[in-house]
Structures are given as structure tokens and as C-alpha cells.
Design an enzyme around this catalytic site. Structure first.
Site, PDB file in Angstrom:
ATOM      1  N   GLU A 240       0.822  -1.209   0.000  1.00  0.00           N
ATOM      2  CA  GLU A 240       0.000   0.000   0.000  1.00  0.00           C
ATOM      3  C   GLU A 240       0.855   1.258   0.000  1.00  0.00           C
ATOM      4  O   GLU A 240       0.621   2.192  -0.772  1.00  0.00           O
ATOM      5  CB  GLU A 240      -0.917  -0.013   1.220  1.00  0.00           C
ATOM      6  CG  GLU A 240      -1.959   1.083   1.205  1.00  0.00           C
ATOM      7  CD  GLU A 240      -2.954   0.893   0.080  1.00  0.00           C
ATOM      8  OE1 GLU A 240      -2.904   1.695  -0.869  1.00  0.00           O
ATOM      9  OE2 GLU A 240      -3.758  -0.040   0.132  1.00  0.00           O
ATOM     10  N   ASP A 244       1.174   4.187  -2.951  1.00  0.00           N
ATOM     11  CA  ASP A 244       0.855   5.587  -2.695  1.00  0.00           C
ATOM     12  C   ASP A 244       2.029   6.507  -2.986  1.00  0.00           C
ATOM     13  O   ASP A 244       1.862   7.586  -3.569  1.00  0.00           O
ATOM     14  CB  ASP A 244       0.413   5.760  -1.238  1.00  0.00           C
ATOM     15  CG  ASP A 244      -0.949   5.167  -0.961  1.00  0.00           C
ATOM     16  OD1 ASP A 244      -1.662   4.850  -1.934  1.00  0.00           O
ATOM     17  OD2 ASP A 244      -1.307   5.004   0.214  1.00  0.00           O
ATOM     18  N   SER A 443      -7.103   2.492  -4.087  1.00  0.00           N
ATOM     19  CA  SER A 443      -5.841   2.901  -3.463  1.00  0.00           C
ATOM     20  C   SER A 443      -4.874   3.479  -4.486  1.00  0.00           C
ATOM     21  O   SER A 443      -3.991   4.262  -4.138  1.00  0.00           O
ATOM     22  CB  SER A 443      -5.171   1.699  -2.784  1.00  0.00           C
ATOM     23  OG  SER A 443      -5.932   1.217  -1.723  1.00  0.00           O
ATOM     24  N   ASP A 485     -16.451  12.289 -18.507  1.00  0.00           N
ATOM     25  CA  ASP A 485     -17.589  11.515 -18.029  1.00  0.00           C
ATOM     26  C   ASP A 485     -17.391  10.031 -18.349  1.00  0.00           C
ATOM     27  O   ASP A 485     -16.960   9.675 -19.443  1.00  0.00           O
ATOM     28  CB  ASP A 485     -18.874  12.028 -18.679  1.00  0.00           C
ATOM     29  CG  ASP A 485     -20.123  11.568 -17.952  1.00  0.00           C
ATOM     30  OD1 ASP A 485     -19.993  10.966 -16.876  1.00  0.00           O
ATOM     31  OD2 ASP A 485     -21.229  11.834 -18.463  1.00  0.00           O
TER      32      ASP A 485
END
Length: 575
Positions: A240, A244, A443, A485
Site C-alpha cells: 500500500e 501511494d 488505493s 464523463d
């Protein structure tokens, strides 16, 4: 000794929210005039009579207390278990959270004196059974990153390889993100980490040397570390944290980054969230952008625990009022919460938190070359705690009308709707200890959008402007036209197809994915404000199509031409 958080009721929480929206709405004459630390503290501080009453009660009972927050609304108190039982008229016992095998001491009831209770928002932990935070991402270890056949794209400068494996140059191409380094003084981005996650600096340098060789040297490949609650960032990198930091330092080129390593709080993971928020609020210069890839199921905050969620949400409002953009991954369980969980089959959908807080920007996931498709793990829906804020009334009302009777009775149509935006979130390549992995999840999406915001801040600050701060009122008004979109896909769960992606806002991808140059035009108020940089970026992107394929292959130390990674059905991962 038992440690507790005691939260006093804020003196003017509504005033804080009013001020936050006032400085965050582009239509307001106060837009961008963020509050000082002192002004925010004054709004959120408890009334003097509340502080005095609680302080005297604790002192008279020989309870040690320390002020935890900048405004004085949260106290750390500690006492032996027997004294806690007597003081709170409680019966603390050990309970085990079966899914995580975590033992927590709780009581099924407690009571405060009649003259103290009106002043207190909550005492934690008491009757709140909030499980550990969800954060363990699932990964696919890879030996090489494949080349794929050429795929048609709306944008000629997007290398087709990016449809199967994502590295920072892919995101630069897909979202028109500049590669030139940021230069504005005072800019910053922060990355939150909980549960012992570690961002290894050597892993980052190795990763960037292969995928961003243009930023080698200087501060472009490093980050600062700040520890909270005894946290550490020493040792082998974890998934993780690597994800990041790879996609903040590696994408927000040149923006100073800080990794906030939060240790284990005696008050559990939600205590760690509160401690980090209060640490940042105490700072004279908190990061201008904060991204977090950890979260909870909102259902864990039922009963009195809702007050804990509200206090944390108000903490993010304090940061937003001071000019910090707070972003959260929306979750990876579709409509079944932070993680895919079939225990909700036949029952109402499970929102996630803090993504459901109306004062943060929640980020969902997409995959594929433009036009992008909603990733089926992208959590989204409607809060059962927080009401829908006015800034999203028009967008969400249109979606509800389009839904008709779909999922009727399974969600709270009047709740805060999320996510707000989305980015790519499938097959992000990271490096840990020399091993490459492909990671899926929101994440990946939150640090990506956060990096876009950090680079927008760079341009605005360099031009003498103010940081963007709380983003949502801008995104739901002027920002809509600057987002791509997403109208395909859904987020199944709980035995249903979940919510569909449709034209306009939807509960899978929000308002859509970013276009940096269009967003820059919105925040600068000048559609021609960055033509020079745009030309340089387009030239860079066009020239790098072949280079991206080469970089992704060399990152694995292998040649091009292996079988592609499948992305038709993205793998659910934890937030």
C-alpha cells in the site's frame, strides 16, 4: 492504564461548515480566502463552560488528561481499568473481532453524570465496536509488463500499452498531466499510512529510475517522513505504501511529499485517524493535499460511534477550511463496502467511511483506454450518517431520477453521495524489494487524483493565487466540464448489479476522471493560461509513446511480447 479519547461538543461546528463552504465555493466572494489556524480553532473549540465542567470533573476524580487537539475539543485521558469502570458506571470486558482476530476491550453500556453528559460528544472506546481499518491490498506479482496490440483511443498520444499496464507516463498521457517539475514555493502533498505500512526510499528510486528517468537527481525522487503515535518507516517496503508513494512522487513531479507513518494507537485504528488529523491541524503549514487509501465500512459507526465519525469528518473540514484538499479512496467492494463481502446479500448496501464524509473528495476507479469504463470494485453509494450536501444536489438528483426503482430500498437516497471523481485503478505497476507487482484498487486512484490537484496548486500558487483547498464545491460547479464523463460499467455487490455508470454523476465514478489542462483552465480562469506548457506536454507525450512501452518492459527486465494481463474483470482489492 486504559487510554480513552473524550470529545467535547464543539462550540460552533455549523459555523465551521459555513466558513468551509464559503471559502470553497467559486461563486462566493470569499472563495480562496482560507481561514487561519486560530480562526478554525475558535470555531471548533468547546464552549468555556463545557471545558471547565469536564476539566473539574476529571480533576476531582484524579483522572490524568491531556489536550489532544489544537482547539481543545479532544482530550486524552487515562486511568486503571477498575477506575474506568467506577467513573463511567461501566463493565469493560475483552471482545474479539472474528474477521481480524483482534481483541478489544469494550463495555455494553456506560453513563456520565447528568451535569457532564450535555458537554460530551463521546468517550471512546466504550460502547463503539469499530474494527481495524481495511488496508491490505491484493497484488499480482509479475515478471514482465506486456506489450499489447494497438488499440484505438480518442487521444492519439496515449500509448496502447497503457490499456494493460499503468505507470506514471501512462497517466500523464491519459489525463494530460504535465511532466515538467513543479516550482511554486509552499506547495506540498501528504500521504497517510496506517497499520505498519512502509514506503522504502530505495524502492521508490529504483521504480522512478525505470519509469521516470527524466526526474532523476535532486529532490524529485525523495520524500520526507513524519511519524505519529510511534509509527516507523524503517524496513522492507509494503504494497500500500509503495503504491501511494510511487504515484505521488512519481506523478506530482517536483512537489515536496511527506509520508505520514502512523503507528498503533491504544484507541484502535480510528484513534490513529483522529490522532493524525489532529497532528496536521496543529501544524502551522499542513500539507496542501492529503491522500489516504485506508477506510472502514460506515456501518461500523452505528449508534454512539456515529459521533466519532462526525468528529473525524469535522477534523477534515478544519483542514479544508485552512486550504488543504483531503482525498480518500472510495473503497474496493462495490456496493458491499470497503472490501467485497457477500454477507450483505439481500440486505441494504454498505457505504464506506471516511469517503462518505461530505468534506472530503472521494475517488473511485476506472480502467481501459478512453473512453474509460468503471472498475467493478469501485465503491460508491449513499451515506447513512451524513446528509447530502447542497453542492451535489443537482448532480445527484438527476442520477436518482435516472435510476428510477433500481435498487429501491437498498440505499439512503437522501445521504451524502460518493465517489466524487475517479481515475484509473487497475494494473498499477509498483516495485518492492526489486520485485514488480501489478496492483488494482481505489488505493491507486486517490494518489493519482491527489497528484493532479498538487500540480494544479503549483500553477495557481506560481501565478500568485491560493491553494484549491476543499475541492467539491468547485468540482460540482465549474469543474464538471473539465472532467471526462464515464458512462460504462457498474459496481456490483450484495447480490445485485450495484449502481450503473451513466451520463453525468454516478455512484461508481462520480463526476468522472480528470483532464489536467481543462482543470487548469477552470482554476486559472483563463483557457489560454498554459498554452506553452500544454504544447511542451503534448510534445513530450507524443515523443514518449514508444518510450513508455520500452520503460514498462525494461522495468521488468524483460523483452516486449508476452501475453497481456487480463483487465476485462478487474480484481477487487481492499481500499
Amino acid at each position: 492504564m486504559f487510554r480513552f479519547l473524550l470529545a467535547l461538543k464543539s462550540g460552533n461546528a455549523q459555523g465551521l461548515v459555513h466558513s468551509l463552504l464559503d471559502v470553497s465555493d467559486p461563486a462566493s466572494p470569499k472563495y480562496g480566502q482560507h481561514l487561519s489556524k486560530g480562526e478554525v480553532d475558535q470555531l471548533i473549540a468547546p464552549l468555556p463552560q463545557s471545558a471547565q465542567a469536564v476539566s473539574s470533573w476529571l480533576k476531582n476524580n484524579n483522572v490524568i488528561s491531556d489536550v489532544s487537539s489544537s482547539s481543545g475539543d479532544i482530550l486524552h485521558i487515562q486511568m486503571p481499568l477498575a477506575q474506568a469502570n467506577a467513573l463511567l458506571d461501566a463493565n469493560f470486558q475483552p471482545y474479539v473481532h472474528e474477521k481480524t482476530n483482534t481483541t478489544m476491550w469494550r463495555t455494553l453500556s456506560y453513563a456520565l453524570p447528568a451535569d457532564i453528559s450535555p458537554h460530551v460528544a463521546f468517550v471512546y472506546p466504550t460502547t463503539q465496536f469499530i474494527p481495524p481499518v481495511t488496508h491490505k491490498a491484493k497484488v499480482q506479482v509479475i515478471e514482465r509488463i506486456p506489450a499489447i496490440k494497438k488499440t484505438a483511443s480518442k487521444r492519439a498520444n496515449i500509448p496502447p500499452q497503457c490499456g494493460q499496464a499503468i505507470i506514471p507516463p501512462c497517466l500523464q498521457a491519459i489525463y494530460n498531466i504535465p511532466s515538467i517539475p513543479a516550482t511554486a514555493a509552499g506547495n506540498s502533498i501528504g500521504v497517510s499510512a496506517f497499520g505498519g505500512e512502509i514506503a522504502n526510499p530505495d524502492d521508490l528510486k529504483a521504480f522512478l529510475s525505470q519509469v521516470r528517468p527524466d526526474i532523476q537527481g535532486g529532490n524529485g525522487t525523495t520524500f520526507a517522513v513524519q511519524t505519529v503515535d510511534g509509527g516507523s518507516n524503517s524496513g522492507q517496503g509494503t504494497t500500500e505504501a509503495s503504491l501511494d508513494i510511487d504515484y505521488t512522487v512519481g506523478l506530482a513531479t517536483g512537489v515536496p511529499a511527506t509520508f505520514f507513518a502512523v503507528g498503533e494507537s491504544q484507541n484502535g485504528d480510528i484513534g490513529s485517524f483522529l490522532d493524525l488529523a489532529n497532528t496536521l491541524i496543529k501544524q502551522d503549514n499542513p500539507p496542501l493535499v492529503l491522500t489516504t487509501s485506508f477506510g472502514f465500512d460506515e456501518s461500523d459507526f452505528s449508534g454512539e460511534a456515529a459521533a466519532v465519525a462526525q468528529t473525524l469528518c469535522n477534523a477534515y473540514a478544519q483542514l479544508g477550511a485552512r486550504g488543504t484538499s483531503v482525498l480518500f479512496a472510495s473503497g474496493d467492494g462495490g456496493v458491499s463496502g470497503a472490501q467485497a463481502d457477500d454477507s450483505c446479500n439481500g440486505r441494504p448496501f454498505l457505504p464506506t467511511f471516511p469517503a462518505s464524509c461530505p468534506y472530503v473528495t472521494a475517488v473511485g476507479s476506472t480502467f481501459g483506454l478512453p473512453p474509460e469504463t468503471a472498475a467493478n470494485f469501485s465503491s460508491g453509494g449513499f451515506s447513512n450518517i451524513f446528509a447530502r450536501p447542497p453542492y451535489q444536489d443537482d448532480a445527484v438528483s438527476g442520477y436518482l431520477a435516472a435510476l428510477g426503482n433500481t435498487n429501491a430500498g437498498l440505499f439512503n437516497a437522501s445521504g451524502r453521495a460518493y465517489p466524487d471523481v475517479a481515475t484509473q485503478g487497475v494494473n498499477f505497476i509498483i516495485e518492492q524489494g526489486g520485485q514488480l507487482s501489478a496492483v488494482d484498487g481505489t488505493s491507486a486512484s486517490s494518489p493519482t487524483f491527489a497528484s493532479v490537484v498538487a500540480l494544479l496548486n503549483d500553477r495557481v500558487l506560481a501565478a500568485g493565487g491560493k491553494p484549491l483547498g476543499f475541492l467539491n464545491p468547485l468540482l460540482y460547479s465549474k469543474g464538471v466540464a473539465a472532467l471526462n464523463d464515464v458512462t460504462e460499467g457498474s459496481n456490483p455487490g450484495c447480490g445485485t448489479d450495484g449502481f450503473p455508470a451513466v451520463e453525468g454523476w454516478d455512484a461508481v465514478t462520480g463526476l468522472g476522471t480528470p483532464d489536467f489542462q481543462k482543470l487548469l483552465a477552470v482554476v486559472s480562469g483563463d483557457t489560454g493560461s498554459d498554452q506553452g506548457s500544454q504544447g511542451q506536454q503534448n510534445a513530450t507525450s507524443s515523443a514518449s509513446q514508444a518510450q513508455i512501452a520500452q520503460d514498462t518492459s525494461e522495468a521488468a527486465g524483460q523483452s516486449v511480447g508476452t501475453s497481456p494481463i487480463q483487465t476485462e474483470v478487474p480484481r477487487p482489492t481492499t481500499v
